[in-house]
Design a protein around this motif. Structure first.
Motif, mmCIF file in Angstrom:
data_model
loop_
_atom_site.group_PDB
_atom_site.id
_atom_site.type_symbol
_atom_site.label_atom_id
_atom_site.label_comp_id
_atom_site.label_asym_id
_atom_site.label_seq_id
_atom_site.Cartn_x
_atom_site.Cartn_y
_atom_site.Cartn_z
ATOM 1 N N LYS A 96 42.177 -10.808 41.842
ATOM 2 C CA LYS A 96 42.984 -11.825 42.523
ATOM 3 C C LYS A 96 42.453 -13.245 42.362
ATOM 4 O O LYS A 96 43.234 -14.185 42.318
ATOM 5 N N ASP A 97 41.145 -13.409 42.289
ATOM 6 C CA ASP A 97 40.605 -14.773 42.217
ATOM 7 C C ASP A 97 40.820 -15.420 40.857
ATOM 8 O O ASP A 97 40.671 -16.626 40.718
ATOM 9 N N GLY A 98 41.137 -14.662 39.823
ATOM 10 C CA GLY A 98 41.420 -15.223 38.506
ATOM 11 C C GLY A 98 40.184 -15.516 37.677
ATOM 12 O O GLY A 98 40.291 -16.006 36.564
ATOM 13 N N ARG A 99 39.002 -15.227 38.193
ATOM 14 C CA ARG A 99 37.773 -15.483 37.444
ATOM 15 C C ARG A 99 37.014 -14.202 37.133
ATOM 16 O O ARG A 99 35.943 -14.256 36.539
ATOM 17 N N HIS A 100 37.553 -13.067 37.530
ATOM 18 C CA HIS A 100 36.905 -11.789 37.299
ATOM 19 C C HIS A 100 37.956 -10.787 36.858
ATOM 20 O O HIS A 100 39.144 -10.964 37.114
ATOM 21 N N GLY A 101 37.503 -9.736 36.207
ATOM 22 C CA GLY A 101 38.408 -8.698 35.767
ATOM 23 C C GLY A 101 37.836 -7.903 34.618
ATOM 24 O O GLY A 101 36.618 -7.858 34.419
ATOM 25 N N LYS A 102 38.738 -7.313 33.832
ATOM 26 C CA LYS A 102 38.358 -6.528 32.656
ATOM 27 C C LYS A 102 39.191 -7.013 31.481
ATOM 28 O O LYS A 102 40.304 -7.503 31.657
ATOM 29 N N ALA A 103 38.635 -6.843 30.276
ATOM 30 C CA ALA A 103 39.353 -7.295 29.084
ATOM 31 C C ALA A 103 39.113 -6.327 27.935
ATOM 32 O O ALA A 103 38.050 -5.713 27.826
ATOM 33 N N TRP A 104 40.123 -6.210 27.081
ATOM 34 C CA TRP A 104 40.052 -5.387 25.890
ATOM 35 C C TRP A 104 40.439 -6.230 24.694
ATOM 36 O O TRP A 104 41.226 -7.176 24.810
ATOM 37 N N GLY A 105 39.894 -5.861 23.519
ATOM 38 C CA GLY A 105 40.227 -6.614 22.321
ATOM 39 C C GLY A 105 39.799 -5.922 21.047
ATOM 40 O O GLY A 105 39.048 -4.945 21.062
ATOM 41 N N LEU A 106 40.302 -6.456 19.922
ATOM 42 C CA LEU A 106 39.944 -5.959 18.601
ATOM 43 C C LEU A 106 38.737 -6.742 18.087
ATOM 44 O O LEU A 106 38.729 -7.969 18.115
ATOM 45 N N VAL A 107 37.740 -6.023 17.603
ATOM 46 C CA VAL A 107 36.546 -6.666 17.065
ATOM 47 C C VAL A 107 36.854 -7.230 15.692
ATOM 48 O O VAL A 107 37.459 -6.565 14.848
ATOM 49 N N HIS A 108 36.451 -8.464 15.457
ATOM 50 C CA HIS A 108 36.594 -9.109 14.150
ATOM 51 C C HIS A 108 35.214 -9.540 13.680
ATOM 52 O O HIS A 108 34.457 -10.156 14.433
ATOM 53 N N LYS A 109 34.890 -9.214 12.429
ATOM 54 C CA LYS A 109 33.643 -9.677 11.824
ATOM 55 C C LYS A 109 34.001 -10.530 10.622
ATOM 56 O O LYS A 109 34.708 -10.082 9.721
ATOM 57 N N GLU A 110 33.532 -11.765 10.655
ATOM 58 C CA GLU A 110 33.828 -12.771 9.626
ATOM 59 C C GLU A 110 35.336 -12.949 9.453
ATOM 60 O O GLU A 110 35.839 -13.112 8.346
ATOM 61 N N GLY A 111 36.075 -12.858 10.551
ATOM 62 C CA GLY A 111 37.517 -13.082 10.536
ATOM 63 C C GLY A 111 38.344 -11.893 10.124
ATOM 64 O O GLY A 111 39.569 -11.960 10.115
ATOM 65 N N VAL A 112 37.726 -10.780 9.769
ATOM 66 C CA VAL A 112 38.437 -9.583 9.325
ATOM 67 C C VAL A 112 38.294 -8.518 10.416
ATOM 68 O O VAL A 112 37.196 -8.310 10.940
#
Length: 160
Positions: A96-112
């Motif tokens: 709720k505070d907008g400064r905490h939470g969880k995140a997911w993403g795709l790993v990129h190494k050297e832009g790939v």
């Protein structure tokens, strides 16, 4: 009686001169002691302010993402000490505070992309995240849809 009055007048004059001299020295000593320390303190404060620049507070992933469109989904972010490694954000769960939470993403190494599936990002609350503007943005990878125009040539089947 005249001599008593003369002696008394002489005593008051000598006491008056004594008080004046004491007051003069008292004012002189307090004037120098009150003027020097604040001036020295002010000079010290201004010199210390000019020597040390104010440090910027670093931001966690969510504080960086809040200024990006759609909370940074599709944008690349990395920790400041990482070289050639970044995450393309795919999902964010905010508290709720907008400064905490969880995140997911795709790993990129050297832009790939280095992985096919999104991975939970660790250390999202640490204050060392930055946005990487030079990598691809979400609008660059999405195909653009073209609307048909009135001046475009029509197929032969529609003309007949």
């Amino acid at each position: 009686m005249a001599t008593a009055l003369a002696n008394r007048a002489a005593q008051t004059q000598s006491i008056g001169l004594w008080r004046l001299s004491l007051n003069f020295f008292r004012e002189l000593s307090t004037a120098t002691s009150t003027q020097n320390p604040p001036a020295a303190g002010a000079a010290a404060a201004s010199s210390s302010a000019s020597k040390k620049p104010k440090r910027k507070k670093k931001k966690n992933l969510f504080e960086v993402a809040q200024f990006l469109p759609n909370w940074g989904l599709g944008y690349h972010m990395a920790k400041t000490h990482w070289t050639d490694v970044s995450y393309q954000i795919t999902k964010i769960n905010l508290y709720k505070d907008g400064r905490h939470g969880k995140a997911w993403g795709l790993v990129h190494k050297e832009g790939v992309p280095a992985a096919d599936a999104p991975k939970k990002i660790s250390g999202v609350h640490k204050r060392c995240w930055r946005y990487i503007p030079h990598l691809s943005k979400p609008g660059d990878t999405a195909p653009t849809l073209m609307k048909p125009t009135e001046n475009a040539p029509k197929p032969d089947a529609q003309l007949a």
